[in-house]
Design a protein around this motif. Structure first.
Motif, PDB file in Angstrom:
ATOM      1  N   ASP A 191       0.300  -3.952   6.180  1.00 38.50           N
ATOM      2  CA  ASP A 191      -0.468  -3.473   7.332  1.00 38.50           C
ATOM      3  C   ASP A 191      -1.898  -4.011   7.300  1.00 38.50           C
ATOM      4  N   HIS A 228       4.748  -4.621  10.960  1.00 33.61           N
ATOM      5  CA  HIS A 228       5.117  -3.954  12.216  1.00 33.61           C
ATOM      6  C   HIS A 228       4.915  -4.838  13.449  1.00 33.61           C
ATOM      7  N   ASP A 285       5.845   4.609   5.277  1.00 35.61           N
ATOM      8  CA  ASP A 285       6.767   3.617   5.849  1.00 35.61           C
ATOM      9  C   ASP A 285       6.907   2.371   4.977  1.00 35.61           C
ATOM     10  N   HIS A 286       6.192   2.332   3.855  1.00 34.18           N
ATOM     11  CA  HIS A 286       6.296   1.220   2.901  1.00 34.18           C
ATOM     12  C   HIS A 286       6.853   1.675   1.547  1.00 34.18           C
ATOM     13  N   HIS A 320       0.864  -1.185   0.000  1.00 34.20           N
ATOM     14  CA  HIS A 320       0.000   0.000   0.000  1.00 34.20           C
ATOM     15  C   HIS A 320       0.896   1.230   0.000  1.00 34.20           C
TER      16      HIS A 320
HETATM   17 ZN   LIG Z   1       2.986   0.550   7.905  1.00 32.33          ZN
END
Ligand SMILES: [Zn+2]
Length: 280
Positions: free
Chosen positions: A204, A249, A105-106, A101
């Motif tokens: 996520d 995570h 952070d990706h 996605h």
């Molecule tokens: Zn994330």
């Protein structure tokens, strides 16, 4: 097939992010003062298979800004190039990146990548929406420079319990499956490893395995029912296939990955590994 766990620093998130309340407070709490979690890993993954090196996500960079509900802890020497070097891999050897996605952070690690980048068309549509643009500006989370993944459709039909999928490798052992919820076009990547395990690189889809078992809705999911339906589908898949579930995570992802620990649904024995080898 060889899968590598990569880690690009950590993130601490607000308690209300991991354990959201119901109703309006689910999202409101993200912006109100609150306690933060211990640092959680920011994982991405490399898959070597049939002479092709693929990445699933690219982690974050030191340039990442905090948001009201997440504090980033990423040093430059923890970014994708260093994470890959730690796994004995070269960025120049990457043929393809697949994004679960389009959150920072990706995708921020894409600044290091020159290969082709793939993303679900539904995710790219939502990224381009006016609402998403406003949120990125408000939270000061710009897309990485030159962000222009090639869209793909989940049009290969069902894969296990997942209604929609797209084979990424020619032999169908690396498959993107639709796991909408956290974002409208979120996907996970399932790798059928040499032992027949379904190694699910879940992005996520949930923050943790515990959240999956609890069917607890995400604090940011735009549609609660879509997210719950996805979690039920993942659990259904885990009852049919020996699945190693690896959210980006989850502090326990690395241990589960290393030991290839399958998800145990309702105490039932995980499906027979040998039977799955035959099904490949
Ligand atoms: Zn994330």
């Amino acid at each position: 097939m060889k899968i590598h766990a990569l880690t690009t620093g950590t993130v601490s998130v607000k308690h209300g992010f991991l354990f959201p309340r119901h109703g309006a407070r689910r999202q409101l709490d993200l912006f109100l003062p609150g306690a933060f979690s211990e640092p959680l890993p920011i994982h991405c993954w490399a898959i070597e298979h049939d002479g092709i090196l693929r990445l699933v996500d690219t982690g974050d960079t030191a340039a990442a800004r905090n948001v009201p509900f997440a504090r980033m802890h990423v040093r430059q020497d923890q970014e994708l190039p260093a994470a890959m070097a730690a796994a004995g891999l070269e960025l120049d050897d990457v043929s393809e990146v697949v994004l679960t996605h389009a959150h920072g952070d990706h995708i921020d690690g894409l600044v290091h990548v020159r290969s082709r980048v793939l993303a679900n068309e539904a995710e790219l549509r939502s990224v381009a929406s006016p609402m998403a643009r406003v949120m990125r500006r408000m939270l000061r989370q710009p897309l990485p420079a030159g962000f222009a993944p090639e869209p793909f459709a989940l049009d290969d039909g069902p894969f296990g319990a997942f209604e929609r999928s797209r084979a990424l490798s020619d032999d169908g052992r690396i498959v993107a499956v639709g796991t909408p919820g956290h974002t409208p076009g979120h996907i996970s990547v399932i790798c059928v490893d040499d032992a027949g395990n379904h190694v699910m690189l879940a992005g996520d889809a949930t923050d943790s395995l515990e959240q999956l078992h609890s069917l607890r809705v995400d604090a940011v999911a735009p549609d609660i029912e879509v997210h719950v339906a996805t979690m039920k589908t993942i659990l259904a898949h885990c009852t049919e296939h020996r699945t190693v579930y690896l959210p980006s995570h989850d502090p326990d992802s690395l241990a589960r990955f290393t030991a290839a620990t399958p998800v145990d649904v309702d105490g039932a024995d995980p499906p027979d590994q040998a039977a799955h080898l035959l099904a490949i």
